[in-house]
Design a protein around this motif. Structure first.
Motif, PDB file in Angstrom:
ATOM      1  N   LEU A 287       0.825  -1.238  -0.017  1.00 40.87           N
ATOM      2  CA  LEU A 287      -0.001   0.002  -0.011  1.00 40.87           C
ATOM      3  C   LEU A 287       1.033   1.293   0.100  1.00 40.87           C
ATOM      4  N   PRO A 288       0.332   2.162  -0.927  1.00 42.71           N
ATOM      5  CA  PRO A 288       1.267   3.421  -0.749  1.00 42.71           C
ATOM      6  C   PRO A 288       0.707   4.152   0.646  1.00 42.71           C
ATOM      7  N   VAL A 289       1.327   5.008   1.260  1.00 42.89           N
ATOM      8  CA  VAL A 289       1.126   5.522   2.778  1.00 42.89           C
ATOM      9  C   VAL A 289       1.252   7.190   2.586  1.00 42.89           C
ATOM     10  N   VAL A 290       0.306   7.666   3.534  1.00 42.98           N
ATOM     11  CA  VAL A 290       0.381   8.987   3.824  1.00 42.98           C
ATOM     12  C   VAL A 290       0.553   9.020   5.366  1.00 42.98           C
ATOM     13  N   SER A 325      -5.686  14.075  -0.770  1.00 41.36           N
ATOM     14  CA  SER A 325      -6.361  14.319  -2.145  1.00 41.36           C
ATOM     15  C   SER A 325      -5.420  14.080  -3.252  1.00 41.36           C
ATOM     16  N   ASP A 326      -4.151  14.389  -3.215  1.00 43.49           N
ATOM     17  CA  ASP A 326      -3.114  14.256  -4.190  1.00 43.49           C
ATOM     18  C   ASP A 326      -3.061  12.626  -4.734  1.00 43.49           C
ATOM     19  N   LEU A 327      -3.184  11.882  -3.860  1.00 45.33           N
ATOM     20  CA  LEU A 327      -2.856  10.497  -4.008  1.00 45.33           C
ATOM     21  C   LEU A 327      -4.132   9.825  -4.448  1.00 45.33           C
ATOM     22  N   ARG A 335       0.250   3.685  -7.558  1.00 45.39           N
ATOM     23  CA  ARG A 335       0.957   2.330  -8.264  1.00 45.39           C
ATOM     24  C   ARG A 335       2.278   2.663  -7.942  1.00 45.39           C
ATOM     25  N   MET A 336       2.982   3.812  -8.185  1.00 45.34           N
ATOM     26  CA  MET A 336       4.359   4.085  -8.177  1.00 45.34           C
ATOM     27  C   MET A 336       4.967   3.919  -6.815  1.00 45.34           C
ATOM     28  N   LEU A 337       4.133   4.499  -5.880  1.00 39.49           N
ATOM     29  CA  LEU A 337       4.825   4.601  -4.333  1.00 39.49           C
ATOM     30  C   LEU A 337       4.681   3.168  -3.982  1.00 39.49           C
ATOM     31  N   ALA A 338       3.481   2.404  -4.453  1.00 37.59           N
ATOM     32  CA  ALA A 338       3.232   0.931  -3.794  1.00 37.59           C
ATOM     33  C   ALA A 338       4.482   0.205  -4.368  1.00 37.59           C
TER      34      ALA A 338
END
Length: 379
Positions: A287-290, A325-327, A335-338
């Motif tokens: 998972l991408p994260v914030v 909001s951005d993600l 997908r890139m961050l993940a």
């Protein structure tokens, strides 16, 4: 011997179970000592790990009762230490660490203290802070989860032999009770948060941030997994913000791995962190994260712009909403961050982290700490 208050749930409790099983599998005799009994355990010890219960859990009421209760804890713990004669005693979190150091005084064993939260933000009575200041310099080592916490211990408790060892990421995650199946999403997207329902976790900030952007993302829902003392206030906030149809709080689940796998984005809104197990787990799950860039923790896991986003300043609701909001608006960026998030499986692997513990156990020299890596540093 590992000393901890209970196995009722939480990061340190789960780490206790993982460490005890790992060391037992490698030939150590392991005893886990808890104050509370197994009636409300959230985690199950391996069958070959011995469990001893002091039976000394519970509030003390007043100073005199507190003194008596702590003397009883020390006496019972010292009796167990004499009985089993452990080579190493590991205190999990501050109060258990202090008790272990005092109970083992004069006996031939190494006592290792651990700090799982950042001390400046700890809910710790002043008497325990004073006891920690006297006890920690007597410990063989004091293990911190992050370099910032290690620095604080070194500066505020002179004489402490400090070492940084992060938690290992658990992958894949085991399934325990209760099992709560994630609802089928269809075309909807899921923003996930996991943690104890406590002000430290900042879920009130998260709800406010989500409320400010939810109309722009009508196909996104927020799920908060966990239990705690703030459930009623958070549910009231959900109703007040008109989010009843968009926010779910199913409670604590034993199949959190399924929830990671069925979500699109993870958010850590904590005001205070040690080293977040849920952040490691979510990234290991792809998972991408914030995450808020709070004083300790997330910055040692998340590489901003590579595998997630760090939000500054901490507790800034507008900044959190902007990063979410951005993600949420850019699936390619998610997908890139993940793709890089899964690197934590190697960066915080059990093999690396347990090698650091072995260095401490065996008294070997340790390399210098590199920020964000799983290396150990004596300070």
């Amino acid at each position: 011997m590992i000393v901890i208050h209970s196995l009722h749930g939480g990061g340190a409790e789960r780490v206790t179970v993982d460490l005890s099983e790992f060391w037992r599998a490698r030939g150590y005799e392991v005893t886990v000592v808890t104050q509370a009994g197994p009636e409300h355990d959230a985690y199950q010890l391996h069958a070959n790990v011995r469990r001893e219960v002091l039976g000394t859990a519970g509030a003390s009421g007043n100073k005199l009762k507190a003194l008596y209760s702590n003397l009883r804890r020390l006496w019972r713990l010292r009796r167990l230490i004499r009985k089993y004669e452990p080579t190493i005693i590991l205190g999990m979190m501050t109060t258990s660490s202090v008790l272990a150091i005092l109970a083992a005084r004069g006996l031939s064993c190494r006592v290792i203290a651990t700090e799982h939260t950042h001390p400046p933000f700890q809910d710790l009575p002043s008497v325990w802070k004073k006891m920690r200041k006297k006890a920690y310099p007597q410990a063989y080592k004091v293990v911190a989860l992050t370099s910032d916490t290690a620095r604080w211990v070194k500066e505020n408790i002179p004489g402490s032999q400090v070492c940084v060892i992060p938690n290992a990421v658990v992958w894949p995650l085991a399934q325990t009770d209760p099992v709560v199946e994630p609802p089928q999403r269809g075309t909807r997207r899921r923003l996930l948060a996991v943690g104890r329902l406590h002000s430290h976790k900042g879920f009130d900030l998260l709800l406010t941030a989500f409320a400010s952007i939810q109309s722009y993302f009508p196909d996104w829902d927020l799920v908060i997994l966990g239990e705690g003392s703030d459930r009623e206030s958070l549910q009231a906030q959900v109703q007040q913000l008109g989010l009843d149809e968009r926010v779910a709080m199913p409670g604590r689940v034993g199949n959190v791995g399924q929830w990671y796998q069925s979500s699109d984005l993870y958010v850590l809104s904590s005001r205070v962190e040690g080293l977040s197990n849920t952040l490691l787990e979510s990234m290991a799950s792809g998972l991408p994260v914030v995450a808020f860039d709070c004083d300790t923790g997330p910055r040692e896991i998340v590489r901003h712009g590579i595998d997630g986003a760090l939000v500054s300043p901490p507790e800034d609701v507008d900044a959190l909403a902007a990063h979410l909001s951005d993600l949420m608006a850019h699936p390619d960026k998610r997908r890139m961050l993940a793709m890089r998030a899964v690197d934590v499986r190697d960066r915080f692997s059990s093999v690396r982290v347990m090698a650091l513990w072995r260095q401490v156990f065996e008294g070997g020299n340790t390399p210098e700490q590199n920020k964000g890596s799983s290396s150990c540093a004596e300070s």
